[in-house]
Design an enzyme around this catalytic site. Structure first.
Site, PDB file in Angstrom:
ATOM      1  N   SER A 139      61.195  10.859  33.001  1.00  0.00           N
ATOM      2  CA  SER A 139      62.336  10.798  34.218  1.00  0.00           C
ATOM      3  C   SER A 139      62.366   9.292  34.568  1.00  0.00           C
ATOM      4  O   SER A 139      62.911   9.125  35.652  1.00  0.00           O
ATOM      5  CB  SER A 139      61.574  11.860  35.602  1.00  0.00           C
ATOM      6  OG  SER A 139      60.397  11.238  35.386  1.00  0.00           O
ATOM      7  N   GLU A 165      55.645  22.617  37.798  1.00  0.00           N
ATOM      8  CA  GLU A 165      56.174  23.366  37.257  1.00  0.00           C
ATOM      9  C   GLU A 165      55.504  24.564  36.689  1.00  0.00           C
ATOM     10  O   GLU A 165      56.677  25.401  35.777  1.00  0.00           O
ATOM     11  CB  GLU A 165      56.682  22.525  35.240  1.00  0.00           C
ATOM     12  CG  GLU A 165      57.191  23.538  34.428  1.00  0.00           C
ATOM     13  CD  GLU A 165      57.417  22.936  32.737  1.00  0.00           C
ATOM     14  OE1 GLU A 165      56.337  23.717  32.226  1.00  0.00           O
ATOM     15  OE2 GLU A 165      56.867  21.455  33.358  1.00  0.00           O
ATOM     16  N   THR A 187      55.791  22.770  29.794  1.00  0.00           N
ATOM     17  CA  THR A 187      56.643  21.923  28.695  1.00  0.00           C
ATOM     18  C   THR A 187      56.179  20.534  28.596  1.00  0.00           C
ATOM     19  O   THR A 187      56.765  19.710  27.618  1.00  0.00           O
ATOM     20  CB  THR A 187      58.199  22.140  28.946  1.00  0.00           C
ATOM     21  OG1 THR A 187      58.195  21.429  30.408  1.00  0.00           O
ATOM     22  CG2 THR A 187      58.458  23.495  29.473  1.00  0.00           C
TER      23      THR A 187
END
Length: 326
Positions: free
Chosen positions: A276, A136, A174
């Site tokens: 996840s 990310e 995030t």
């Protein structure tokens, strides 16, 4: 078959709420599965679609091919970008090679990408708070050609040298620890009083909610098991949150990873899961802890999440066309 030695005799299991899949992960997995239904195997996925071994192996079994770089996919192939997002250079490479792309970037990561583009267009340099090497972070840093800096700790902020201290903004990964990110952001604002902060926190709702849930869970437990893979940033942060509450905590991929010795003498065992990690793994962990002597399971009070993200327009349009022909 796992042994059923009793080490957690009469213990109670407490389940964090919320836990497990977030809307961005649900969407990313759905994109790969829908692409496979529409086009058949193989569907190439750049990097792990989400950071969970079980999810990746399940999709691999359905025909997904996970690649590190786009040149591993044949020209013209269908490629899915992972939920973590990609740089502008990767997008350009995909277009140049004629790849057909379904973008599974989490919309909350895309929000950060848009912030970066807007701030750079306004002439500001940008400091990103995040973990070096995380996909990310690499994708977000790659939204601009220069003018970006990465910091991870308060010490990094103290050592930071920028070109224009009076014209800065910051964004964050995030999936950070809410508390750690706040400390680093505070250090940035103390050192650069004019720095522009995001209009709304970049840390996603699911990261915030799961960390808050562990803060409620941990004081009720003498052990916390976090279901998630070792390369999952948000899962690692959940383990850290529990440990900072003074509770022993372990990050596990699934029930097979539980060491019965961890449960010896424990009276209250907390279980949560990263954003996840699928619920099926949580239930397998609960079952294993029951085999080891736990006698009851209780879900902690907490938020009921209702966030959902739509599929990319190109994919949803193809699905609608296919369904209309059936």
């Amino acid at each position: 078959m796992m042994t059923a030695e009793v080490t957690a005799a009469d213990a109670e299991v407490l389940l964090a709420q919320p836990r497990g899949f977030c809307a961005g992960v649900d969407r990313a997995i759905d994109i790969v599965e829908r692409a496979l239904e529409l086009h058949g195997a193989p569907i190439y996925v750049r990097h792990e679609i989400v950071h969970n071994r079980y999810v990746v192996e399940d999709l691999r079994g359905k025909g997904a091919v996970f690649i590190d770089e786009l040149d591993q996919a044949p020209a013209g192939a269908i490629v899915v970008f992972s939920a973590h997002g990609v740089s502008q250079a990767v997008r350009g490479e995909a277009e140049a090679r004629g790849l057909r792309v379904f973008d599974a970037t989490c919309p909350l990561v895309t929000k950060v990408h848009i912030e970066v583009a807007r701030m750079r267009a306004a002439g500001r340099e940008i400091v990103m708070i995040g973990h070096k090497g995380h996909p990310e972070v690499e994708g977000t840093l790659g939204q601009a050609q220069g003018g970006m800096y990465l910091v991870e700790t308060v010490e990094d902020v103290a050592a930071l040298r920028v070109s224009d201290p009076g014209n800065l903004a910051y964004v964050t990964q995030t999936t950070l620890s809410v508390d750690d990110a706040a400390a680093v952001a505070g250090a940035l604002k103390a050192r650069f009083p004019g720095i522009v902060e995001p209009k709304k926190s970049d840390i996603c709702y699911a990261t915030q909610n799961r960390q808050d849930a562990v803060k409620l869970l941990a004081p009720e437990c003498d052990l916390v098991l976090v279901v998630g893979s070792t390369n999952s940033s948000n899962s690692n942060r959940l383990r850290e949150v529990a440990e900072r509450k003074g509770v022993a905590a372990y990050l596990i991929d699934g029930a097979h990873a539980i060491d019965p010795a961890w449960l010896q003498g424990r009276r209250s065992i907390g279980i949560t899961a990263g954003a996840s990690a699928p619920e099926v793994l949580v239930q397998q962990v609960v079952e294993r802890v029951r085999e080891l002597g736990a006698v009851s399971v209780r879900t902690m009070p907490g938020l009921e999440e209702s966030v959902a993200f739509p599929l990319p327009k190109g994919l949803s349009r193809k699905i609608a066309q296919t369904e209309s022909l059936e």
